[in-house]
Design an enzyme around this catalytic site. Sequence first.
Site, PDB file in Angstrom:
ATOM      1  N   CYS A  78      51.144  14.578 -56.980  1.00  0.00           N
ATOM      2  CA  CYS A  78      51.839  14.653 -58.271  1.00  0.00           C
ATOM      3  C   CYS A  78      52.822  13.482 -58.457  1.00  0.00           C
ATOM      4  O   CYS A  78      52.377  12.371 -58.658  1.00  0.00           O
ATOM      5  CB  CYS A  78      52.486  16.025 -58.434  1.00  0.00           C
ATOM      6  SG  CYS A  78      52.749  16.420 -60.166  1.00  0.00           S
ATOM      7  N   ARG A 105      52.669   9.485 -66.867  1.00  0.00           N
ATOM      8  CA  ARG A 105      53.456  10.628 -66.398  1.00  0.00           C
ATOM      9  C   ARG A 105      53.477  11.745 -67.444  1.00  0.00           C
ATOM     10  O   ARG A 105      53.403  11.497 -68.635  1.00  0.00           O
ATOM     11  CB  ARG A 105      54.906  10.229 -66.132  1.00  0.00           C
ATOM     12  CG  ARG A 105      55.092   9.240 -65.022  1.00  0.00           C
ATOM     13  CD  ARG A 105      56.560   8.860 -64.891  1.00  0.00           C
ATOM     14  NE  ARG A 105      57.394  10.036 -64.691  1.00  0.00           N
ATOM     15  CZ  ARG A 105      58.520  10.276 -65.361  1.00  0.00           C
ATOM     16  NH1 ARG A 105      58.960   9.445 -66.278  1.00  0.00           N
ATOM     17  NH2 ARG A 105      59.208  11.372 -65.117  1.00  0.00           N
ATOM     18  N   ARG A 135      53.831  19.767 -64.812  1.00  0.00           N
ATOM     19  CA  ARG A 135      54.156  18.509 -65.524  1.00  0.00           C
ATOM     20  C   ARG A 135      53.416  17.336 -64.869  1.00  0.00           C
ATOM     21  O   ARG A 135      54.013  16.319 -64.483  1.00  0.00           O
ATOM     22  CB  ARG A 135      55.661  18.244 -65.519  1.00  0.00           C
ATOM     23  CG  ARG A 135      56.383  18.931 -66.646  1.00  0.00           C
ATOM     24  CD  ARG A 135      57.822  18.522 -66.680  1.00  0.00           C
ATOM     25  NE  ARG A 135      58.080  17.455 -67.634  1.00  0.00           N
ATOM     26  CZ  ARG A 135      59.043  16.556 -67.513  1.00  0.00           C
ATOM     27  NH1 ARG A 135      59.836  16.563 -66.478  1.00  0.00           N
ATOM     28  NH2 ARG A 135      59.233  15.667 -68.431  1.00  0.00           N
ATOM     29  N   HIS A 170      49.589  20.180 -56.951  1.00  0.00           N
ATOM     30  CA  HIS A 170      50.412  20.527 -55.782  1.00  0.00           C
ATOM     31  C   HIS A 170      49.638  21.360 -54.764  1.00  0.00           C
ATOM     32  O   HIS A 170      49.781  22.599 -54.754  1.00  0.00           O
ATOM     33  CB  HIS A 170      51.636  21.333 -56.236  1.00  0.00           C
ATOM     34  CG  HIS A 170      52.711  20.537 -56.865  1.00  0.00           C
ATOM     35  ND1 HIS A 170      53.815  20.083 -56.168  1.00  0.00           N
ATOM     36  CD2 HIS A 170      52.859  20.095 -58.126  1.00  0.00           C
ATOM     37  CE1 HIS A 170      54.604  19.397 -56.978  1.00  0.00           C
ATOM     38  NE2 HIS A 170      54.044  19.389 -58.187  1.00  0.00           N
ATOM     39  N   GLU A 172      50.261  21.787 -51.746  1.00  0.00           N
ATOM     40  CA  GLU A 172      51.181  22.408 -50.777  1.00  0.00           C
ATOM     41  C   GLU A 172      51.750  23.729 -51.308  1.00  0.00           C
ATOM     42  O   GLU A 172      52.394  24.468 -50.572  1.00  0.00           O
ATOM     43  CB  GLU A 172      52.308  21.426 -50.407  1.00  0.00           C
ATOM     44  CG  GLU A 172      53.435  21.254 -51.419  1.00  0.00           C
ATOM     45  CD  GLU A 172      53.029  20.501 -52.692  1.00  0.00           C
ATOM     46  OE1 GLU A 172      51.868  20.068 -52.796  1.00  0.00           O
ATOM     47  OE2 GLU A 172      53.884  20.393 -53.588  1.00  0.00           O
TER      48      GLU A 172
HETATM   49  N1  GLN Z   1      56.694  15.025 -64.009  1.00  0.00           N
HETATM   50  C1  GLN Z   1      56.917  14.524 -62.707  1.00  0.00           C
HETATM   51  C2  GLN Z   1      57.030  13.025 -62.662  1.00  0.00           C
HETATM   52  O1  GLN Z   1      56.546  12.304 -63.443  1.00  0.00           O
HETATM   53  C3  GLN Z   1      55.850  14.948 -61.723  1.00  0.00           C
HETATM   54  C4  GLN Z   1      55.905  16.418 -61.577  1.00  0.00           C
HETATM   55  C5  GLN Z   1      55.532  16.921 -60.243  1.00  0.00           C
HETATM   56  O2  GLN Z   1      55.575  16.229 -59.236  1.00  0.00           O
HETATM   57  N2  GLN Z   1      55.234  18.185 -60.245  1.00  0.00           N
HETATM   58  O3  GLN Z   1      57.595  12.564 -61.781  1.00  0.00           O
END
Ligand code: GLN
Length: 195
Positions: A78, A105, A135, A170, A172
């Site tokens: 992420c 992002r 996100r 994610h 994890e």
């Molecule tokens: N929105 C976050 C970013 O751009 C990433 C989100 C996440 O790691 N769950 O850094």
Amino acid sequence: MKIGVLALQGAVTEHIQMLFALGTEAVPVRLPSELNGLDALIIPGGESTTIGKLLSDYCLLEPIRRLAKKGFPIFGTCAGLVLLAKKVLNLQTESIGTMDIVVKRNAFGRQVESFETDLKIPALHNGSFHGVFIRAPIIEKVDRSVEILCQLNGKPVVVKQGNLLACAFHPELTGDTRLHKYFLDIVAGDSDCKE
Ligand code: GLN
């Protein structure tokens, strides 16, 4: 095998626990000296702007870039994927910038639009994998040398380039250790790039 988990911000403990569950030594990394003796590094999810700023503040950016250039295995999840990308369309801080992908992002929408879905990752035994997207970034483009291991709605969400592995979700946060095991297999196949 000793794996470092970048511990500046984000889902650090969860990655360490997952590595422990696989019987692997895992240590948090906050200082450049803590990169010594590692076989690989995981960059967790969190907030890429915060992690990017702290990477500069803690003088970790250059040493990690150098390692990546030498073929050191790195797994970015992420925000970790965002920080590995050579080009990020909307990141205000510096990034490690080592993987030939273009990333946007927060491209699936706002926090409330976070979602979970079952993915197909043929490289993993049994294929199906539960993806937790918070996100999450979207990978807009990949270089020809980047292997796409999984797509969602036509967009890559797990990619591999040499010893670099990255996913937009994610792993994890599930009890499923297969993607981490996949990374450890990459690490095991490459013992020549210890720092
Ligand atoms: N929105 C976050 C970013 O751009 C990433 C989100 C996440 O790691 N769950 O850094």
